[in-house]
Motif scaffolding. Structure first.
Motif, PDB file in Angstrom:
ATOM      1  N   VAL A   8       0.831  -1.206   0.000  1.00  0.00           N
ATOM      2  CA  VAL A   8       0.000   0.000   0.000  1.00  0.00           C
ATOM      3  C   VAL A   8       0.864   1.253   0.000  1.00  0.00           C
ATOM      4  O   VAL A   8       0.658   2.165  -0.808  1.00  0.00           O
ATOM      5  CB  VAL A   8      -0.985   0.003   1.197  1.00  0.00           C
ATOM      6  CG1 VAL A   8      -1.740   1.325   1.285  1.00  0.00           C
ATOM      7  CG2 VAL A   8      -1.957  -1.164   1.084  1.00  0.00           C
ATOM      8  N   ALA A   9       1.843   1.337   0.890  1.00  0.00           N
ATOM      9  CA  ALA A   9       2.668   2.540   0.986  1.00  0.00           C
ATOM     10  C   ALA A   9       3.430   2.795  -0.316  1.00  0.00           C
ATOM     11  O   ALA A   9       3.477   3.934  -0.800  1.00  0.00           O
ATOM     12  CB  ALA A   9       3.634   2.425   2.160  1.00  0.00           C
ATOM     13  N   ASP A  10       3.996   1.740  -0.883  1.00  0.00           N
ATOM     14  CA  ASP A  10       4.775   1.901  -2.119  1.00  0.00           C
ATOM     15  C   ASP A  10       3.913   2.261  -3.318  1.00  0.00           C
ATOM     16  O   ASP A  10       4.401   2.855  -4.283  1.00  0.00           O
ATOM     17  CB  ASP A  10       5.543   0.617  -2.438  1.00  0.00           C
ATOM     18  CG  ASP A  10       6.650   0.342  -1.439  1.00  0.00           C
ATOM     19  OD1 ASP A  10       7.104   1.288  -0.763  1.00  0.00           O
ATOM     20  OD2 ASP A  10       7.062  -0.833  -1.324  1.00  0.00           O
ATOM     21  N   ASN A  11       2.657   1.894  -3.285  1.00  0.00           N
ATOM     22  CA  ASN A  11       1.752   2.126  -4.421  1.00  0.00           C
ATOM     23  C   ASN A  11       0.609   3.072  -4.077  1.00  0.00           C
ATOM     24  O   ASN A  11      -0.416   3.080  -4.768  1.00  0.00           O
ATOM     25  CB  ASN A  11       1.193   0.782  -4.891  1.00  0.00           C
ATOM     26  CG  ASN A  11       2.274  -0.097  -5.452  1.00  0.00           C
ATOM     27  OD1 ASN A  11       2.842   0.198  -6.495  1.00  0.00           O
ATOM     28  ND2 ASN A  11       2.601  -1.169  -4.749  1.00  0.00           N
ATOM     29  N   ALA A  12       0.780   3.857  -3.031  1.00  0.00           N
ATOM     30  CA  ALA A  12      -0.306   4.705  -2.534  1.00  0.00           C
ATOM     31  C   ALA A  12      -0.862   5.644  -3.607  1.00  0.00           C
ATOM     32  O   ALA A  12      -2.082   5.796  -3.730  1.00  0.00           O
ATOM     33  CB  ALA A  12       0.154   5.496  -1.312  1.00  0.00           C
ATOM     34  N   GLN A  13       0.009   6.266  -4.374  1.00  0.00           N
ATOM     35  CA  GLN A  13      -0.465   7.207  -5.394  1.00  0.00           C
ATOM     36  C   GLN A  13      -1.292   6.481  -6.464  1.00  0.00           C
ATOM     37  O   GLN A  13      -2.366   6.934  -6.839  1.00  0.00           O
ATOM     38  CB  GLN A  13       0.701   7.957  -6.035  1.00  0.00           C
ATOM     39  CG  GLN A  13       0.271   9.069  -6.973  1.00  0.00           C
ATOM     40  CD  GLN A  13      -0.533  10.161  -6.267  1.00  0.00           C
ATOM     41  OE1 GLN A  13      -0.199  10.577  -5.157  1.00  0.00           O
ATOM     42  NE2 GLN A  13      -1.601  10.605  -6.891  1.00  0.00           N
ATOM     43  N   ALA A  14      -0.796   5.355  -6.936  1.00  0.00           N
ATOM     44  CA  ALA A  14      -1.529   4.596  -7.959  1.00  0.00           C
ATOM     45  C   ALA A  14      -2.839   4.053  -7.402  1.00  0.00           C
ATOM     46  O   ALA A  14      -3.857   4.039  -8.114  1.00  0.00           O
ATOM     47  CB  ALA A  14      -0.659   3.449  -8.480  1.00  0.00           C
ATOM     48  N   ILE A  15      -2.846   3.643  -6.143  1.00  0.00           N
ATOM     49  CA  ILE A  15      -4.080   3.147  -5.529  1.00  0.00           C
ATOM     50  C   ILE A  15      -5.099   4.275  -5.429  1.00  0.00           C
ATOM     51  O   ILE A  15      -6.270   4.099  -5.796  1.00  0.00           O
ATOM     52  CB  ILE A  15      -3.795   2.518  -4.147  1.00  0.00           C
ATOM     53  CG1 ILE A  15      -2.995   1.222  -4.301  1.00  0.00           C
ATOM     54  CG2 ILE A  15      -5.099   2.262  -3.385  1.00  0.00           C
ATOM     55  CD1 ILE A  15      -2.449   0.671  -2.996  1.00  0.00           C
ATOM     56  N   ALA A  16      -4.671   5.438  -4.949  1.00  0.00           N
ATOM     57  CA  ALA A  16      -5.583   6.584  -4.833  1.00  0.00           C
ATOM     58  C   ALA A  16      -6.153   6.961  -6.199  1.00  0.00           C
ATOM     59  O   ALA A  16      -7.357   7.201  -6.336  1.00  0.00           O
ATOM     60  CB  ALA A  16      -4.861   7.771  -4.194  1.00  0.00           C
ATOM     61  N   GLU A  17      -5.304   6.995  -7.199  1.00  0.00           N
ATOM     62  CA  GLU A  17      -5.766   7.322  -8.557  1.00  0.00           C
ATOM     63  C   GLU A  17      -6.732   6.253  -9.068  1.00  0.00           C
ATOM     64  O   GLU A  17      -7.725   6.577  -9.731  1.00  0.00           O
ATOM     65  CB  GLU A  17      -4.578   7.466  -9.499  1.00  0.00           C
ATOM     66  CG  GLU A  17      -3.757   8.714  -9.222  1.00  0.00           C
ATOM     67  CD  GLU A  17      -2.440   8.756  -9.981  1.00  0.00           C
ATOM     68  OE1 GLU A  17      -2.145   7.822 -10.778  1.00  0.00           O
ATOM     69  OE2 GLU A  17      -1.680   9.721  -9.766  1.00  0.00           O
ATOM     70  N   GLY A  18      -6.458   5.004  -8.764  1.00  0.00           N
ATOM     71  CA  GLY A  18      -7.353   3.915  -9.172  1.00  0.00           C
ATOM     72  C   GLY A  18      -8.714   4.026  -8.514  1.00  0.00           C
ATOM     73  O   GLY A  18      -9.739   3.791  -9.152  1.00  0.00           O
ATOM     74  N   ILE A  19      -8.719   4.390  -7.248  1.00  0.00           N
ATOM     75  CA  ILE A  19      -9.986   4.558  -6.529  1.00  0.00           C
ATOM     76  C   ILE A  19     -10.799   5.690  -7.137  1.00  0.00           C
ATOM     77  O   ILE A  19     -12.000   5.550  -7.368  1.00  0.00           O
ATOM     78  CB  ILE A  19      -9.725   4.796  -5.025  1.00  0.00           C
ATOM     79  CG1 ILE A  19      -9.215   3.507  -4.384  1.00  0.00           C
ATOM     80  CG2 ILE A  19     -10.971   5.312  -4.317  1.00  0.00           C
ATOM     81  CD1 ILE A  19      -8.672   3.680  -2.974  1.00  0.00           C
ATOM     82  N   VAL A  20     -10.149   6.810  -7.416  1.00  0.00           N
ATOM     83  CA  VAL A  20     -10.850   7.957  -8.002  1.00  0.00           C
ATOM     84  C   VAL A  20     -11.380   7.606  -9.392  1.00  0.00           C
ATOM     85  O   VAL A  20     -12.533   7.914  -9.727  1.00  0.00           O
ATOM     86  CB  VAL A  20      -9.924   9.198  -8.042  1.00  0.00           C
ATOM     87  CG1 VAL A  20     -10.540  10.317  -8.860  1.00  0.00           C
ATOM     88  CG2 VAL A  20      -9.619   9.671  -6.618  1.00  0.00           C
ATOM     89  N   GLY A  21     -10.563   6.923 -10.199  1.00  0.00           N
ATOM     90  CA  GLY A  21     -11.008   6.529 -11.540  1.00  0.00           C
ATOM     91  C   GLY A  21     -12.165   5.551 -11.498  1.00  0.00           C
ATOM     92  O   GLY A  21     -13.129   5.680 -12.268  1.00  0.00           O
ATOM     93  N   MET A  22     -12.091   4.585 -10.596  1.00  0.00           N
ATOM     94  CA  MET A  22     -13.175   3.614 -10.472  1.00  0.00           C
ATOM     95  C   MET A  22     -14.444   4.291  -9.978  1.00  0.00           C
ATOM     96  O   MET A  22     -15.544   3.955 -10.405  1.00  0.00           O
ATOM     97  CB  MET A  22     -12.760   2.491  -9.520  1.00  0.00           C
ATOM     98  CG  MET A  22     -13.792   1.380  -9.426  1.00  0.00           C
ATOM     99  SD  MET A  22     -13.200  -0.083  -8.562  1.00  0.00           S
ATOM    100  CE  MET A  22     -12.892   0.557  -6.931  1.00  0.00           C
ATOM    101  N   SER A  23     -14.278   5.261  -9.111  1.00  0.00           N
ATOM    102  CA  SER A  23     -15.430   5.976  -8.579  1.00  0.00           C
ATOM    103  C   SER A  23     -16.226   6.662  -9.693  1.00  0.00           C
ATOM    104  O   SER A  23     -17.456   6.655  -9.676  1.00  0.00           O
ATOM    105  CB  SER A  23     -14.974   7.013  -7.554  1.00  0.00           C
ATOM    106  OG  SER A  23     -16.070   7.716  -7.044  1.00  0.00           O
ATOM    107  N   ALA A  24     -15.526   7.218 -10.664  1.00  0.00           N
ATOM    108  CA  ALA A  24     -16.210   7.877 -11.777  1.00  0.00           C
ATOM    109  C   ALA A  24     -17.066   6.878 -12.557  1.00  0.00           C
ATOM    110  O   ALA A  24     -18.207   7.171 -12.916  1.00  0.00           O
ATOM    111  CB  ALA A  24     -15.194   8.555 -12.690  1.00  0.00           C
ATOM    112  N   VAL A  25     -16.520   5.692 -12.794  1.00  0.00           N
ATOM    113  CA  VAL A  25     -17.263   4.664 -13.530  1.00  0.00           C
ATOM    114  C   VAL A  25     -18.468   4.198 -12.707  1.00  0.00           C
ATOM    115  O   VAL A  25     -19.573   4.029 -13.235  1.00  0.00           O
ATOM    116  CB  VAL A  25     -16.357   3.470 -13.885  1.00  0.00           C
ATOM    117  CG1 VAL A  25     -17.154   2.355 -14.562  1.00  0.00           C
ATOM    118  CG2 VAL A  25     -15.202   3.913 -14.771  1.00  0.00           C
TER     119      VAL A  25
END
Length: 140
Positions: free
Chosen positions: A28-45
C-alpha cells in the motif's frame, strides 16, 4: 431495455478492483499514489453506472409489463443504497496517497469489506438480474 453498456461497466469495474488488489498486495505505501488514482477513476465509472441504473434501468422496469421484474428492480435498487453509501465513504476516506500511507491496514480492512460487497453485488446482477431483464426483452 438494452443493458450491454451496464454489463461493460461491470467488466470495467471488476478489472479496476483486480488492479487495486494487485497494487495493494504489492504494498500500500509503495503504491499509494496509484491506488488513490485507481480509486478515483473507479469511482467515476461507478457513479456513472449508478446514475444509468437509477435514471434509466429502474424506471424502465417500473413502466414495463412484468410486475415480477419491476419488483425485483425495486429490491435491487433498495439494496444498492447502503452499499453506495459505504462505497462513497470508502472513496472519501482513501482518495489520497497520504491517507493510504497513514493507515495501510485500515485501508486493507475497508477495501476487503467494501470492494468484496461491491464484487458480490455485481456478480448477483450478472448472474440473476441482468439475465432476467434480457429474457424479458426477448419476449417483448
Amino acid at each position: 431495455m438494452q443493458i450491454d453498456k451496464l454489463k461493460h461497466q461491470h467488466t470495467d469495474i471488476l478489472r479496476r478492483v483486480a488492479a487495486l488488489r494487485t497494487l495493494t498486495h504489492a504494498g500500500v505505501a509503495d503504491n499509494a499514489q496509484a491506488i488513490a488514482e485507481g480509486i478515483v477513476g473507479m469511482s467515476a465509472v461507478i457513479k456513472l453506472h449508478l446514475a444509468v441504473e437509477d435514471q434509466a434501468l429502474y424506471p424502465s422496469l417500473q413502466r414495463g409489463d412484468d410486475a415480477d421484474l419491476a419488483r425485483l428492480g425495486r429490491m435491487y435498487q433498495a439494496e444498492m443504497a447502503p452499499l453506495a453509501q459505504a462505497y462513497d465513504a470508502f472513496v472519501r476516506r482513501w482518495n489520497t496517497a497520504q491517507h493510504l500511507r497513514e493507515d495501510a491496514e485500515g485501508f486493507r480492512a475497508d477495501a476487503n469489506n467494501v470492494l468484496r460487497r461491491l464484487h458480490e453485488r455485481m456478480q448477483r446482477e450478472n448472474l440473476e438480474f441482468y439475465p432476467r431483464i434480457e429474457a424479458q426483452a426477448e419476449l417483448a
